[in-house]
Design an enzyme around this catalytic site. Structure first.
Site, short mmCIF file in Angstrom:
data_model
loop_
_atom_site.label_atom_id
_atom_site.label_comp_id
_atom_site.label_asym_id
_atom_site.label_seq_id
_atom_site.Cartn_x
_atom_site.Cartn_y
_atom_site.Cartn_z
N GLY A 1 0.85 -0.97 -0.12
CA GLY A 1 0.03 -0.21 0.01
C GLY A 1 0.89 1.05 -0.04
CE LYS A 2 5.46 4.86 -0.31
NZ LYS A 2 6.52 4.17 0.27
#
Ligand code: NAD
Length: 459
Positions: free
Chosen positions: A115-116
């Site tokens: 994720g980011k």
């Protein structure tokens, strides 16, 4: 996905499709369909969450700040990745970085997905109170999709332990009664952070270099001498002599990697250059890295830019333009600043024979090919800069157990984990003609494909 990442993932999938020893039970048309599914799964994120955070500034004005959370893939565990506070961050970049996290965690056997996050601001333009509000609003807007078993953010460019402490506290008040310690990593130690998290990425960057060039080459000399692999020849060329090292970027990652190199006196290497957003500092006899670290700590992270400042701290160095660090006649170049630093227009000027990617994607696809064709060993981001996420995993574990490791235990566990990855990919790298990046990707894609196949998702 970054075009480079997407291309290498596809090459890895193509190679695995042909390699009948991988998933031998999947044959014929079913095999082709399974690999097509893998391509679509890895090339698109599961979710892109986007919001405009509504912030009341101290001057009374209201601002709507664009913010993202991208959840790329969670086959291996909860989504995991930093939140970047930067004026240039954009959705595409966040998607790219989230996909890199999926591959990085798979490579190092960390039980997280990718994720980011991103918030489009220059943090230097906001007061501490405003940054506190922005951080808390981010959690309010995305709280439904975050959590210790869903998606665990961490710091990235422009954010640090202060923001993670604020965010965890906000999560705790929004979700009362739920476990919260593992909702964010990179927190301060007093708030449940892990000892050693700040230094973890830089230490890991230096460790990958040291292990490949010093330990592995020494232990596997016989094997390396027998192969006609071009990278084995490069590695053997460094035997039994001190190496010169230049480090681009002197922040969290670069300064720790430089300090590690400086302090590893038994290796007799010399850090001859460091740089930051303003300057390159060069001394052929080696720089006084501890004095420079101390200076940056007192000067908002910046290196000295004048002879007066250098004289004040008794450091001898030539002051050069900030790009010069890339073109020095050194053995090793550690890139720990930004993306796209070595590209098709400047790659011919790079002289180092080993490049270590502390930053994400600091070498473009064209430059990567040029360097690899010339036998330059590139220790890729996915391998070299995973120390941060590995220690984030230890922080998450410690938060669950409410048992904390000593700093020595943290670093020992970190090196063990990175050594185990290196021992898997290095024999393949020196045994076949692919660059190390490709070997790492093949390993990640194998892991993800196997898990997704066993989960019944490849139809
Ligand atoms: P940081 O903000 O602490 O330091 C960045 C350094 O780069 C500073 O010294 C800055 O002056 C320098 N810099 C900025 N622009 C430059 C330019 N144009 N030329 C040369 N130097 C320049 O950041 P950091 O945490 O050290 O991260 C560095 C890179 O590593 C980033 O790309 C980040 O995404 C990546 N990374 C960081 C971590 C981590 O745990 N911190 C983990 C994985 C990857």
């Amino acid at each position: 996905m970054i075009s480079q990442t997407r291309a290498i993932v596809q090459q890895s999938l193509d190679a695995l499709l042909e390699d009948q020893s991988f998933l031998p039970e999947v044959t014929g048309e079913t095999r082709k369909k399974a690999f097509t599914s893998m391509t679509s799964i890895l090339s698109t994120p599961n979710h892109i969450h986007k919001s405009f955070l509504r912030i009341l500034l101290e001057n009374g004005k209201v601002e709507r700040i664009p913010a993202f959370r991208v959840q790329h893939n969670n086959a291996l565990g909860p989504y995991k990745g930093g939140i970047r506070f930067h004026e240039m961050v954009n959705e595409e970049e966040v998607v790219n970085l989230a996909s890199l996290m999926t591959l990085k965690n798979a490579l190092h056997d960390v039980p997280f997905g990718g994720g980011k996050g991103g918030i489009i601001i220059n943090p230097r333009d906001y007061s501490e109170k405003e940054l506190n509000l922005i951080s808390r609003k981010y959690v309010q807007y995305f709280s439904d999709v975050l959590g210790p078993d869903k998606d665990i953010p961490a710091p990235d460019m422009g954010s640090g332990e202060r923001e993670m402490d604020w965010m965890m506290a906000e999560y705790k008040s929004i979700q009362p009664g739920l476990p919260y310690r593992g909702s964010f990593t990179g927190k301060s130690v007093v708030n449940g952070g892990s000892l050693g998290r700040r230094e973890a990425t830089g230490k890991g960057v230096f460790f990958t270099f040291r292990y490949l060039v010093h330990d592995f080459v020494r232990d596997q000399k016989g094997f390396l001498q027998k192969t006609d692999n071009v990278f084995a020849k490069t590695a053997l060329g460094f035997e039994n002599r001190p190496l010169t090292i230049a480090v681009q970027g002197f922040g969290n990652v670069g300064s720790v990697a430089a300090l590690e190199a400086h302090q590893s006196t038994h290796l007799q290497n010399k850090v001859v250059a460091v740089s930051d957003r303003n300057v390159t500092l060069y001394n052929a006899d080696g720089l006084d890295i501890p004095a420079l670290v101390e200076f940056t700590m007192k000067n908002k992270g910046d290196l000295p830019t004048t002879d007066e400042q250098l004289n004040d701290i008794e450091v001898t160095a030539e002051i050069q333009d900030r790009e010069e660090v890339l073109y020095l006649d050194v053995d090793v170049l550690m890139l720990a600043a930004l993306e796209d630093q070595v590209h098709k227009d400047n790659v011919e000027k790079v002289k180092a024979k080993i490049i270590v990617e502390g930053a994400n994607a600091p070498v473009t696809t064209e430059a990567d090919k040029h360097l690899s064709d010339n036998g330059v060993i590139i220790i890729p981001d996915i391998l070299a800069n995973a120390g941060g996420v590995i220690v984030s995993y230890f922080e998450w574990l410690q938060g669950r157990e409410t048992q904390y490791y000593t700093e020595e235990q943290v670093f020992n566990h970190l090196y063990e984990k990175m050594k185990s990855t290196m021992d898997t990919v290095l024999p393949l790298f020196f045994g076949d003609p692919f660059p190390l990046r490709q070997n790492c990707y093949i390993h990640s894609v194998m892991k993800l494909s196997t898990v997704l196949y066993r989960q019944g998702k490849l139809y």
